[in-house]
Design a protein around this motif. Sequence first.
Motif, PDB file in Angstrom:
ATOM      1  N   LYS A  11     -16.930  68.672 -44.242  1.00 13.88           N
ATOM      2  CA  LYS A  11     -16.504  69.961 -43.683  1.00 13.88           C
ATOM      3  C   LYS A  11     -15.739  70.800 -44.710  1.00 13.88           C
ATOM      4  O   LYS A  11     -15.316  70.294 -45.743  1.00 13.88           O
ATOM      5  CB  LYS A  11     -15.588  69.730 -42.469  1.00 13.88           C
ATOM      6  N   LYS A  33     -22.456  81.888 -44.137  1.00 16.46           N
ATOM      7  CA  LYS A  33     -21.645  81.632 -42.943  1.00 16.46           C
ATOM      8  C   LYS A  33     -20.221  81.234 -43.353  1.00 16.46           C
ATOM      9  O   LYS A  33     -19.237  81.683 -42.763  1.00 16.46           O
ATOM     10  CB  LYS A  33     -22.305  80.533 -42.112  1.00 16.46           C
ATOM     11  N   GLY A  37     -17.705  83.932 -42.266  1.00 16.56           N
ATOM     12  CA  GLY A  37     -17.194  83.510 -40.976  1.00 16.56           C
ATOM     13  C   GLY A  37     -18.099  83.859 -39.812  1.00 16.56           C
ATOM     14  O   GLY A  37     -17.716  83.702 -38.664  1.00 16.56           O
ATOM     15  N   ARG A  38     -19.296  84.354 -40.095  1.00 14.53           N
ATOM     16  CA  ARG A  38     -20.230  84.593 -38.985  1.00 14.53           C
ATOM     17  C   ARG A  38     -21.600  84.037 -39.365  1.00 14.53           C
ATOM     18  O   ARG A  38     -21.932  83.936 -40.535  1.00 14.53           O
ATOM     19  CB  ARG A  38     -20.320  86.085 -38.658  1.00 14.53           C
ATOM     20  N   TYR A  39     -22.359  83.689 -38.348  1.00 15.26           N
ATOM     21  CA  TYR A  39     -23.672  83.110 -38.607  1.00 15.26           C
ATOM     22  C   TYR A  39     -24.596  84.144 -39.214  1.00 15.26           C
ATOM     23  O   TYR A  39     -24.610  85.304 -38.813  1.00 15.26           O
ATOM     24  CB  TYR A  39     -24.281  82.567 -37.316  1.00 15.26           C
ATOM     25  N   SER A  40     -25.356  83.705 -40.203  1.00 13.91           N
ATOM     26  CA  SER A  40     -26.321  84.590 -40.825  1.00 13.91           C
ATOM     27  C   SER A  40     -27.698  84.333 -40.217  1.00 13.91           C
ATOM     28  O   SER A  40     -27.859  83.434 -39.404  1.00 13.91           O
ATOM     29  CB  SER A  40     -26.334  84.324 -42.328  1.00 13.91           C
ATOM     30  N   GLY A  41     -28.670  85.131 -40.623  1.00  9.39           N
ATOM     31  CA  GLY A  41     -30.011  84.945 -40.065  1.00  9.39           C
ATOM     32  C   GLY A  41     -31.058  85.023 -41.152  1.00  9.39           C
ATOM     33  O   GLY A  41     -30.780  85.501 -42.255  1.00  9.39           O
ATOM     34  N   PRO A  42     -32.268  84.548 -40.852  1.00  9.41           N
ATOM     35  CA  PRO A  42     -33.333  84.537 -41.865  1.00  9.41           C
ATOM     36  C   PRO A  42     -33.765  85.934 -42.319  1.00  9.41           C
ATOM     37  O   PRO A  42     -34.377  86.068 -43.374  1.00  9.41           O
ATOM     38  CB  PRO A  42     -34.485  83.803 -41.166  1.00  9.41           C
ATOM     39  N   TYR A  68     -32.054  88.056 -43.656  1.00  9.90           N
ATOM     40  CA  TYR A  68     -31.282  88.532 -44.802  1.00  9.90           C
ATOM     41  C   TYR A  68     -31.626  87.810 -46.088  1.00  9.90           C
ATOM     42  O   TYR A  68     -30.969  87.998 -47.106  1.00  9.90           O
ATOM     43  CB  TYR A  68     -29.779  88.429 -44.487  1.00  9.90           C
TER      44      TYR A  68
END
Lengths: 288, 328
Positions: free
Chosen positions: B54, B313, B317-322, B324
């Motif tokens: 982690k 991420k 601090g936020r989820y990314s997406g494919p 980008y």
Amino acid sequence: MSERLEVRKTYKLYVGGAFPRSESGRSYEVTDAKGKFLANASQASRKDGRDAVGAARKAFGGWSTRTPYNRGQVLYRVAEVLEGRRAQFVEEVSASEGLSRSKAETSVDAATDRLVWYAGWADKLAQVVGGANPVAGPYFNFSLPDPTGVVAILAPQDSSLLGLVSTIAPAIVSGNTTVVVSSYQRPLPAITLSEVMATSDVPGGVVNILTGDAAEIGPWLASHMDVNALDLAGIEDADLVRDLEVAAAENLKRVLRPAPGTDWTAQPGLERMTAFLETKTVWHPIGI
Amino acid sequence: MTTAVSAGNGAGSGDLAEATSSEASLRRFLHGLPGVDQVGAEARAAMLGTRSIKTTAKELAIDLAIRMVDLTTLEGQDTPGKVRALSSKAMRPDPADPSCPQVAAVCVYPDMVPFARETLGDSGVHVASVATAFPSGRASMAVRLADTRDAVEAGADEVDMVIDRGAFLSGRYQQVFDEIVAVREACARPDGTAAHLKVIFETGELATYDNVRRASWLAMMAGADFIKTSTGKVSPAATLPVTLVMLEAVRDFREATGQMVGVKPAGGIRTSKDAIKYLVMVNEVAGPDWLDPVWFRFGASSLLNDLLMQRTKMKTGRYSGPDYFTLD
């Protein structure tokens, strides 16, 4: 003869057509309106939200390219299966919302009717919100509604079935896929609805239902860059609404703001469907 | 920690020279290697896969994994344009973040090497090329050697060869040994240097862990710089237990001879989580010396995007997406 053992229930989430436990291993006690223990429900975490978004994204291509006619049939099928479980829903709605039996029946019937109503819109929406545009040139010009993508729905907290159905159906009828966070205090009808979804031709991943705290999971969905729209129906705290809208602005999500005191029994307009549409305009030369 | 599966091989380098002196002694040596405890190897690999990595450790692991990626495109439909695009991505995996490290190498077919070379220039990203009639290896030796020389002449820094699985499985170890030696000679450049040689076993076709261990020793004794699990064209490709057996082999080989050999799992590694499991295993089985792109690589294509998404991420601090990251 020995007494029958009680079947104690710990319900699970509904993600990608399967029923996983929460990644966090947490669960919480669900009580009826008077505080009596009903069942245990999984308490979803942000990672369950992430997994659900992944499942919804995976399902989007297949669901959005089905013919609208077919999507209407699938939604109608959901209404059929829901009707078949009427007694169970009536009991759960009655216990969860503290309604009398006859009022719970009315509410469940309204939810079934709502699905049928939206199912009918599947192949009519394009005529109403799209159309042929007159242009000054030798072209046909069409505007067509397209689904926006993955919609995160923070479902109404009070109306545990009718409100839930009234937010999911308009999002999926046009081809979107959804990640739904159900009512926290009243999740049982949502859990049973996920069993209905799993057995009624809705492809896995089109509807993902998480039971848990919308205030905990909501911010992660609002800031998720692979979510395209956000329905804040179930959020009442004004500060949280603002924070979620700010987070959603990062990738220009379409946001449907909460309408406190919405009467879910009233006839819905087109608003909840058109909120999650993009307009695609096509120019086509005449005579070629 | 040692387990029942570790090879308690006391062979010194002198013994190894003797082992390779004849077909019979080679067979005797390879069949004399201790057997792999299949259940033990799988249990140990599964156990190491449960470690929780982690925060800062995860950040380091992700950056290390990016530096270890051999960004691979091995499709019949490859074009110079695709190879150029992939090479650009190899140099700057995340254009939005200059702190993102480069990958180790770009892995392509021999005819695509010049295009990769041209784009990569002196960026430090290596050009790896598969050769020897990849992926089946079913061609005459002359063709396979010509294939190798072609790739080296075109500017490949590393050559990934496949062994003749048919010969290996029917016990003709000397033939496999001689072929690896011959390909190794074909990797030499006129200036006296040589392209790094990676030897692909296609473990999905070797059937048992014992065979994987034998193939590992065979390739290392023949002078491989790297041993690689799979072509990516056969399922199952890289798995944790197979890689575990290979890591034990390189560890034992160093104990016996003092020489370090690299390991490259390839195929089927798609998520950051998988990659981190491999890194944990490298550290625990072979040792921290192998936690370096010089000694450990991932053969992958879609893995990189997942690593980049995880990296983003952790930074934002936020989820990314494919959406980008590039499609490849």
